[in-house]
Scaffold this motif. Structure first.
Motif, mmCIF file in Angstrom:
data_model
loop_
_atom_site.group_PDB
_atom_site.id
_atom_site.type_symbol
_atom_site.label_atom_id
_atom_site.label_comp_id
_atom_site.label_asym_id
_atom_site.label_seq_id
_atom_site.Cartn_x
_atom_site.Cartn_y
_atom_site.Cartn_z
ATOM 1 N N CYS A 12 -34.747 -21.909 -9.244
ATOM 2 C CA CYS A 12 -34.325 -22.728 -8.855
ATOM 3 C C CYS A 12 -33.029 -22.358 -7.495
ATOM 4 N N THR A 14 -29.469 -23.836 -5.666
ATOM 5 C CA THR A 14 -28.731 -24.978 -5.786
ATOM 6 C C THR A 14 -27.773 -25.335 -5.342
ATOM 7 N N GLN A 17 -24.648 -29.238 -6.944
ATOM 8 C CA GLN A 17 -24.970 -29.870 -8.096
ATOM 9 C C GLN A 17 -24.696 -30.276 -9.103
ATOM 10 N N ILE A 21 -27.111 -30.204 -12.846
ATOM 11 C CA ILE A 21 -27.722 -29.155 -13.094
ATOM 12 C C ILE A 21 -28.055 -28.979 -14.519
ATOM 13 N N THR A 24 -31.261 -30.009 -15.228
ATOM 14 C CA THR A 24 -32.829 -29.356 -14.909
ATOM 15 C C THR A 24 -32.757 -28.026 -15.365
ATOM 16 N N ASP A 43 -26.879 -19.912 -7.289
ATOM 17 C CA ASP A 43 -25.790 -20.846 -6.723
ATOM 18 C C ASP A 43 -25.694 -20.352 -5.847
ATOM 19 N N SER A 46 -20.788 -22.343 -4.916
ATOM 20 C CA SER A 46 -20.706 -24.516 -4.644
ATOM 21 C C SER A 46 -19.130 -24.229 -5.306
ATOM 22 N N GLU A 50 -20.003 -25.882 -10.065
ATOM 23 C CA GLU A 50 -20.971 -25.817 -10.589
ATOM 24 C C GLU A 50 -21.492 -25.174 -11.682
ATOM 25 N N GLU A 127 -35.771 -27.964 -7.997
ATOM 26 C CA GLU A 127 -34.660 -27.523 -7.108
ATOM 27 C C GLU A 127 -33.526 -28.170 -8.056
ATOM 28 N N GLY A 128 -32.191 -27.134 -7.903
ATOM 29 C CA GLY A 128 -31.199 -28.129 -9.071
ATOM 30 C C GLY A 128 -30.684 -29.605 -9.181
ATOM 31 N N ASP A 129 -31.670 -30.567 -8.866
ATOM 32 C CA ASP A 129 -31.213 -31.519 -8.699
ATOM 33 C C ASP A 129 -32.450 -32.773 -9.310
#
Length: 309
Positions: A12, A14, A17, A21, A24, A43, A46, A50, A127-129
């Motif tokens: 994953c 990301t 997001q 998340i 997810t 990540d 971000s 996030e 993915e994180g969305d």
């Protein structure tokens, strides 16, 4: 550290997001399996909070006490947290909080994953969305690949939701309409968030294929490679929800970005036609590209005229 014998590695990636998340991660932890699996959430530095959302989720749902097998460590590229879920004992998380944004620096993140995916037979992507909604997704796909060694990739159907989490019940993506290479060149029926595939074949892809920077996508080339090297199986079952956002890698209001993405798809097809030595498909591929580009331009003109009127 000695890890459990993971059967599935969930990847994953990301960035920014934070709104999505948690859903997810819920999709990961709901998975009911007979085997241990590890979800690697990377990540990419971000800036929208996030990382704090992920940390809070792990603290609330995973065993990170001193008596557990959990750990935290610092590397030159990331802060890392590893832990086992408090209730779902087959579910393990590893979260990598990168110290700098790798996408903007054109740096790969794949080498960081070796510690947890080395020797793991299967991989899934989300993915994180996006998020999974079927608790039997992983078990169903693993059972099929275990019993059918000639297949390298499985995928299923997915619902479509928007940025406000409103699901479009009239739209289901993912179909069984094409699995051969020539058919996959025509269209991509595979929702990435619904896939599970053999890591051994994916590693062959990484060795054999050098990505073209103009492709603008990382999933479609993999599915084309799998269509050349193995059979592909489709489950006519909704297991996930794909989030369609106004601005993303595959969607945009910008005419320039739309045309760039369409050209990227064309270049993927063209490069794989050359790789497979299927020159008979080139003319059809070019025609498809120009037709798609013309349709995009006509649609944009229609939108402009409507606004002006």
């Amino acid at each position: 550290m000695e890890y459990p014998k993971f059967k599935v590695f969930v990847r994953c990636f990301t960035f920014n997001q934070s709104r999505y998340i948690e859903e997810t991660m819920n999709g990961f932890t709901m998975q009911q399996t007979k085997f241990p699996f590890v979800c690697c959430i990377v990540d990419d530095a971000s800036t929208d909070g996030e990382q704090q959302v992920i940390i809070k989720y792990i603290e609330e749902n995973f065993d990170i006490t001193d008596t557990a097998i959990a750990y935290q460590k610092e590397t030159d590229y990331a802060h890392v947290i590893y832990a086992q879920h408090k209730v779902n004992k087959n579910c393990f998380f590893v979260a990598l909080f990168l110290k700098e944004n790798h996408f903007s620096h054109h740096k790969s993140k794949m080498e960081y994953l070796k510690e947890w995916n080395d020797g793991v037979p299967y991989e899934a992507l989300c993915e994180g969305d996006d998020y999974w909604i079927d608790p039997d997704k992983l078990q169903m796909q693993v059972d099929f690949l275990d019993e059918n060694p000639e297949y390298g990739l499985t995928y299923s159907q997915a619902l479509v939701c928007n940025q406000n989490n409103e699901i479009d019940r009239s739209t289901i993506i993912g179909s069984s309409s094409c699995h051969s290479f020539s058919e996959m060149i025509e269209q991509n029926p595979v929702p990435t968030l619904s896939t599970l595939f053999r890591r051994s074949l994916y590693e062959k892809y990484r060795l054999c294929i050098k990505p073209n920077p103009q492709w603008r996508m990382g999933d479609y080339p993999i599915w084309l490679f799998f269509s050349l090297k193995s059979k592909i199986h489709f489950f006519e079952k909704v297991t996930a929800s794909y989030r369609s956002l106004p601005e993303s890698a595959s969607h945009s209001r910008s005419l320039k970005k739309k045309l760039q993405f369409t050209k990227g798809i064309y270049l993927v097809r063209k490069d794989f036609i050359n790789y497979a030595n299927r020159k008979d498909l080139l003319a059809k591929c070019r025609r498809k590209y120009w037709c798609e580009a013309v349709v995009i331009c006509l649609y944009q003109i229609a939108v402009f005229l409507k606004i002006k009127s």
